[in-house]
Design a protein around this motif. Structure first.
Motif, PDB file in Angstrom:
ATOM      1  N   LYS A 105       0.836  -1.201   0.000  1.00  0.00           N
ATOM      2  CA  LYS A 105       0.000   0.000   0.000  1.00  0.00           C
ATOM      3  C   LYS A 105       0.868   1.247   0.000  1.00  0.00           C
ATOM      4  O   LYS A 105       2.048   1.204   0.359  1.00  0.00           O
ATOM      5  CB  LYS A 105      -0.915   0.015   1.210  1.00  0.00           C
ATOM      6  N   PRO A 106       0.271   2.382  -0.369  1.00  0.00           N
ATOM      7  CA  PRO A 106       0.980   3.656  -0.253  1.00  0.00           C
ATOM      8  C   PRO A 106       0.661   4.303   1.098  1.00  0.00           C
ATOM      9  O   PRO A 106      -0.386   4.053   1.696  1.00  0.00           O
ATOM     10  CB  PRO A 106       0.391   4.479  -1.391  1.00  0.00           C
ATOM     11  N   TYR A 107       1.576   5.124   1.571  1.00  0.00           N
ATOM     12  CA  TYR A 107       1.342   5.942   2.753  1.00  0.00           C
ATOM     13  C   TYR A 107       1.493   7.396   2.318  1.00  0.00           C
ATOM     14  O   TYR A 107       2.501   7.762   1.708  1.00  0.00           O
ATOM     15  CB  TYR A 107       2.343   5.617   3.864  1.00  0.00           C
ATOM     16  N   ILE A 108       0.506   8.214   2.625  1.00  0.00           N
ATOM     17  CA  ILE A 108       0.532   9.628   2.254  1.00  0.00           C
ATOM     18  C   ILE A 108       0.997  10.433   3.461  1.00  0.00           C
ATOM     19  O   ILE A 108       0.347  10.444   4.504  1.00  0.00           O
ATOM     20  CB  ILE A 108      -0.851  10.126   1.792  1.00  0.00           C
ATOM     21  N   GLY A 109       2.140  11.099   3.326  1.00  0.00           N
ATOM     22  CA  GLY A 109       2.727  11.809   4.458  1.00  0.00           C
ATOM     23  C   GLY A 109       1.984  13.075   4.825  1.00  0.00           C
ATOM     24  O   GLY A 109       1.571  13.859   3.964  1.00  0.00           O
ATOM     25  N   SER A 140      -5.517   1.701  -0.263  1.00  0.00           N
ATOM     26  CA  SER A 140      -4.821   0.751  -1.125  1.00  0.00           C
ATOM     27  C   SER A 140      -4.221   1.499  -2.307  1.00  0.00           C
ATOM     28  O   SER A 140      -4.547   2.664  -2.560  1.00  0.00           O
ATOM     29  CB  SER A 140      -5.796  -0.314  -1.626  1.00  0.00           C
ATOM     30  N   TRP A 141      -3.367   0.826  -3.072  1.00  0.00           N
ATOM     31  CA  TRP A 141      -2.815   1.448  -4.267  1.00  0.00           C
ATOM     32  C   TRP A 141      -3.927   1.832  -5.238  1.00  0.00           C
ATOM     33  O   TRP A 141      -3.846   2.867  -5.905  1.00  0.00           O
ATOM     34  CB  TRP A 141      -1.827   0.509  -4.958  1.00  0.00           C
ATOM     35  N   GLU A 142      -4.985   1.052  -5.269  1.00  0.00           N
ATOM     36  CA  GLU A 142      -6.097   1.334  -6.181  1.00  0.00           C
ATOM     37  C   GLU A 142      -6.824   2.621  -5.816  1.00  0.00           C
ATOM     38  O   GLU A 142      -7.553   3.177  -6.628  1.00  0.00           O
ATOM     39  CB  GLU A 142      -7.079   0.164  -6.196  1.00  0.00           C
ATOM     40  N   GLN A 143      -6.606   3.105  -4.589  1.00  0.00           N
ATOM     41  CA  GLN A 143      -7.306   4.306  -4.132  1.00  0.00           C
ATOM     42  C   GLN A 143      -6.460   5.575  -4.199  1.00  0.00           C
ATOM     43  O   GLN A 143      -6.954   6.662  -3.918  1.00  0.00           O
ATOM     44  CB  GLN A 143      -7.774   4.101  -2.681  1.00  0.00           C
ATOM     45  N   ASP A 180       0.665  -0.397 -11.686  1.00  0.00           N
ATOM     46  CA  ASP A 180      -0.035   0.228 -12.807  1.00  0.00           C
ATOM     47  C   ASP A 180      -0.782   1.491 -12.407  1.00  0.00           C
ATOM     48  O   ASP A 180      -0.703   2.508 -13.100  1.00  0.00           O
ATOM     49  CB  ASP A 180      -1.005  -0.771 -13.441  1.00  0.00           C
ATOM     50  N   VAL A 181      -1.506   1.454 -11.283  1.00  0.00           N
ATOM     51  CA  VAL A 181      -2.305   2.621 -10.905  1.00  0.00           C
ATOM     52  C   VAL A 181      -1.403   3.807 -10.595  1.00  0.00           C
ATOM     53  O   VAL A 181      -1.751   4.964 -10.880  1.00  0.00           O
ATOM     54  CB  VAL A 181      -3.230   2.288  -9.708  1.00  0.00           C
ATOM     55  N   GLN A 192      -0.005   5.292 -13.882  1.00  0.00           N
ATOM     56  CA  GLN A 192      -1.002   6.002 -14.682  1.00  0.00           C
ATOM     57  C   GLN A 192      -1.390   7.363 -14.105  1.00  0.00           C
ATOM     58  O   GLN A 192      -2.173   8.094 -14.718  1.00  0.00           O
ATOM     59  CB  GLN A 192      -2.261   5.137 -14.829  1.00  0.00           C
ATOM     60  N   LEU A 193      -0.848   7.701 -12.945  1.00  0.00           N
ATOM     61  CA  LEU A 193      -1.164   9.006 -12.366  1.00  0.00           C
ATOM     62  C   LEU A 193      -0.652  10.115 -13.279  1.00  0.00           C
ATOM     63  O   LEU A 193       0.442  10.013 -13.840  1.00  0.00           O
ATOM     64  CB  LEU A 193      -0.524   9.142 -10.980  1.00  0.00           C
ATOM     65  N   PRO A 194      -1.416  11.190 -13.449  1.00  0.00           N
ATOM     66  CA  PRO A 194      -0.992  12.284 -14.343  1.00  0.00           C
ATOM     67  C   PRO A 194       0.393  12.831 -14.014  1.00  0.00           C
ATOM     68  O   PRO A 194       1.174  13.132 -14.926  1.00  0.00           O
ATOM     69  CB  PRO A 194      -2.084  13.336 -14.140  1.00  0.00           C
ATOM     70  N   ALA A 195       0.713  12.982 -12.729  1.00  0.00           N
ATOM     71  CA  ALA A 195       2.025  13.507 -12.354  1.00  0.00           C
ATOM     72  C   ALA A 195       3.140  12.575 -12.795  1.00  0.00           C
ATOM     73  O   ALA A 195       4.203  13.028 -13.245  1.00  0.00           O
ATOM     74  CB  ALA A 195       2.090  13.726 -10.842  1.00  0.00           C
ATOM     75  N   VAL A 196       2.902  11.272 -12.669  1.00  0.00           N
ATOM     76  CA  VAL A 196       3.914  10.295 -13.074  1.00  0.00           C
ATOM     77  C   VAL A 196       4.091  10.339 -14.585  1.00  0.00           C
ATOM     78  O   VAL A 196       5.219  10.337 -15.103  1.00  0.00           O
ATOM     79  CB  VAL A 196       3.537   8.885 -12.590  1.00  0.00           C
ATOM     80  N   LYS A 197       2.985  10.384 -15.312  1.00  0.00           N
ATOM     81  CA  LYS A 197       3.066  10.462 -16.776  1.00  0.00           C
ATOM     82  C   LYS A 197       3.808  11.714 -17.227  1.00  0.00           C
ATOM     83  O   LYS A 197       4.518  11.704 -18.237  1.00  0.00           O
ATOM     84  CB  LYS A 197       1.654  10.452 -17.374  1.00  0.00           C
TER      85      LYS A 197
END
Length: 352
Positions: A237-241, A276-279, A306-307, A310-315
């Motif tokens: 999962k990701p953790y948002i600081g 989750s990563w999907e969120q 993948d999710v 596909q984030l705009p910032a990553v792209k």
């Protein structure tokens, strides 16, 4: 990540951390390379000699505990990050504990400019603290960071009484404060230890930090509507600081970088509610600060999710390292300020 790991320190405002240093990844290499560059480029001017002036040592730490010694202590044992901060002022600990070397043998970012060949290592990982070696060093003062009301970072709980019974202790808070405040507290401690905090090299480092911070603020102001997200990536999962809880993020946030505080969390909450990563795409971001500690997923590994990919910032390639383990020094945070300012200047508000 389990909140019980590291004695529950996630709930105390600290980033996730493993008991053992993970294998060095590409992002960890990048962080270390920047530190190495900082060290090599300024060694000649940053190595200060502490004053030999006598007099007592008086200091009240961030736990509210006052320490008085009749003379300035010289046999100091310090946590790696504390040693790195004090090294800038010519304070030379006799012993160091906590992360000093990465898996490949290179210096850990946390240890900064410390000459590891000139100090005794008492342990490199969490719960590694060589008590007999510590006692043999005849310590006069132990310095670490504060993670809660009384705890000292990387001082094992099961031997804490024995360790703290051998010498007075000083703790500097590294959560719920801006990195600027942490730097200033170490400077005050160095001065109390007898260091000259107004040498030409220190004044120059301080001035360059102030200039870099002003630049960061100006660049951030020019990017109205920008949204920035700080992400620690684990496999599950990701953790948002929370920008109010982490000293490294709070510095950027107070300088004007609009880091999203998901859920408007108080400064006692380190991470956004479980997701989750999907969120992760529920939190729009034009720029992503990605954690580059060795236990975090590398950028290449993150892009395999993948999710995330596909984030705009990553792209858009709007990604910048979150160097939360860099030492609390003017020089180190000058590098951070300029790196983030460059990324903010290139970012495009309103990608989604």
């Amino acid at each position: 990540m389990d909140d019980s790991e590291e004695n529950g320190t996630m709930s105390l405002g600290l980033p996730p951390i493993t008991r053992r240093r993970a294998l060095l990844g590409a992002a960890g290499v990048a962080a270390t390379a920047v530190l190495a560059g900082c060290t090599n480029s300024a060694n000649d001017t940053a190595q200060q000699t502490a004053s030999t002036a006598g007099g007592p040592f008086d200091f009240t730490d961030d736990r509210g505990q006052a320490v008085h010694l009749d003379g300035k202590p010289t046999r100091i044992v310090a946590y790696a990050g504390s040693a790195a901060a004090l090294w800038e002022y010519g304070i030379r600990p006799v012993g160091v504990f906590g992360p000093q070397k990465l898996a490949d043998g290179s210096p850990d970012p946390q240890v900064g400019r410390v000459d590891l060949s000139a100090v005794t290592s008492l342990g490199n990982a969490f719960n590694e603290f060589d008590v007999p070696a510590y006692i043999k060093l005849a310590p006069e003062l132990l310095i670490s960071m504060v993670v809660n009301a009384n705890g000292l970072w990387y001082v094992p709980q099961d031997s804490a009484d024995e360790i703290t019974g051998k010498a007075p202790t000083v703790g500097i808070r590294m959560v719920r404060e801006s990195a600027t405040k942490v730097i200033e507290r170490y400077e005050a401690l160095a001065k109390a230890l007898g260091a000259d905090t107004e040498t030409d090299a220190i004044k120059q480092a301080r001035s360059e930090f102030q200039t870099a911070t002003t630049r960061l603020t100006d660049v951030a102001k020019s990017k109205g509507g920008l949204r920035v997200l700080a992400v620690y990536g684990s496999k599950d999962k990701p953790y948002i600081g929370n920008p109010l809880a982490h000293a490294s993020l709070r510095y950027l946030y107070e300088a004007g970088v609009p880091i999203t505080n998901v859920g408007d969390q108080a400064d006692t909450v380190t991470w956004a509610p479980d997701l989750s990563w999907e969120q992760i795409n529920r939190y729009p971001a034009d720029l992503i600060l990605y954690d580059v500690r060795t236990q975090a997923l590398t950028l290449d590994q993150l892009k395999q999710i993948d999710v995330f990919n596909q984030l705009p910032a990553v792209k858009a390639g709007a990604l910048v390292p979150w160097r939360t383990e860099n030492p609390y020094t003017y020089y180190s945070y000058t590098q951070i300020a300029n790196e983030v300012a460059d990324a903010v200047a290139k970012a495009t508000p309103g990608l989604v």
